[in-house]
Design an enzyme around this catalytic site. Structure first.
Site, PDB file in Angstrom:
ATOM      1  N   SER A 240      -7.511  44.497  18.328  1.00 41.87           N
ATOM      2  CA  SER A 240      -6.564  45.582  18.050  1.00 41.87           C
ATOM      3  C   SER A 240      -6.270  45.759  16.560  1.00 41.87           C
ATOM      4  O   SER A 240      -5.760  46.792  16.159  1.00 41.87           O
ATOM      5  CB  SER A 240      -5.247  45.346  18.796  1.00 41.87           C
ATOM      6  OG  SER A 240      -4.539  44.251  18.256  1.00 41.87           O
TER       7      SER A 240
ATOM      8  N   LYS B  98       0.641  43.113  14.984  1.00 35.89           N
ATOM      9  CA  LYS B  98       0.485  44.528  14.636  1.00 35.89           C
ATOM     10  C   LYS B  98       0.993  44.751  13.217  1.00 35.89           C
ATOM     11  O   LYS B  98       1.598  43.880  12.612  1.00 35.89           O
ATOM     12  CB  LYS B  98       1.270  45.434  15.594  1.00 35.89           C
ATOM     13  CG  LYS B  98       1.005  45.201  17.080  1.00 35.89           C
ATOM     14  CD  LYS B  98      -0.397  45.585  17.493  1.00 35.89           C
ATOM     15  CE  LYS B  98      -0.623  45.279  18.972  1.00 35.89           C
ATOM     16  NZ  LYS B  98      -2.042  45.422  19.357  1.00 35.89           N
TER      17      LYS B  98
END
Length: 203
Positions: A59, A109
């Site tokens: 990701s 993230k």
């Protein structure tokens, strides 16, 4: 003579010869104390200062790849709030836990929106307070639309650098500050690669 024998007998009784395990304990006691102190320091450092983390998904490509190891430091956010561009590790928010993720399944993230800012995703760009971000670190432009939404107080909008393959705020909402474990600052493995910067980026 009897009195002297009694005194000698008393002295012998009060100072018996050391057993093998007593001698072994004395010789290893200092080493054991060092090990206990080292373990205690390691636990404190890991829980309060910094810890290593393993990247389990793609990701954050191209900045981080599956199998990369990073150091996550935990002290800076006690002194100052997170900034746009910080790469943070966090425990799953409530919505993700409802989907089956557990507290020990940490996510990583990049912070995009800060409390009070407005975030939108449209036409392949991320907008922050109606201004498009220049994002040289992403894998490709986002192919979806999102927002605009205002980031609530004490929460953050986070995204993966691999925008179209990331389970991030565009899917499950804003990240509460209390879920943040720390900030990824250094990639220490693998040694031979340097794929992307872990430094904050300007908004």
């Amino acid at each position: 003579m009897t009195s002297e024998k009694n005194k000698l007998g008393t002295q012998v009784a009060e100072n018996p010869p050391e057993s093998w395990w007593q001698k072994a304990w004395k010789s290893q006691r200092e080493n054991l104390q060092i090990v206990i102190i080292a373990l205690s320091l390691a636990i404190v450092i890991r829980s309060v200062v910094a810890e290593p983390r393993y990247i389990p998904s793609d990701s954050m490509v191209p900045t981080l790849h599956v199998g990369d190891r990073v150091v996550v430091e935990k002290l800076s956010y006690y002194l100052e709030p997170p900034k746009t561009g910080d790469i943070v590790v966090f425990t799953p928010p409530e919505k993700l836990q409802e989907e089956g993720f557990t507290q020990d399944q940490a996510f990583i993230k990049r912070i995009i929106g800060l409390p009070g800012q407005t975030v939108a995703v449209k036409k392949g760009l991320v907008y922050l307070n109606d201004k498009p971000l220049v994002e040289k670190y992403i894998a490709e432009p986002p192919k979806y639309q999102w927002g605009p939404y205002r980031v609530p107080e004490n929460e953050y909008f986070v995204m993966g650098d691999n925008r179209n393959n990331s389970n991030d705020s565009s899917r499950w909402g804003f990240l509460p500050k209390q879920n943040i474990i720390g900030r990824a600052v250094v990639r220490f493995w693998p040694l031979e690669t340097h794929r992307g910067s872990l430094k904050s980026v300007d908004s």
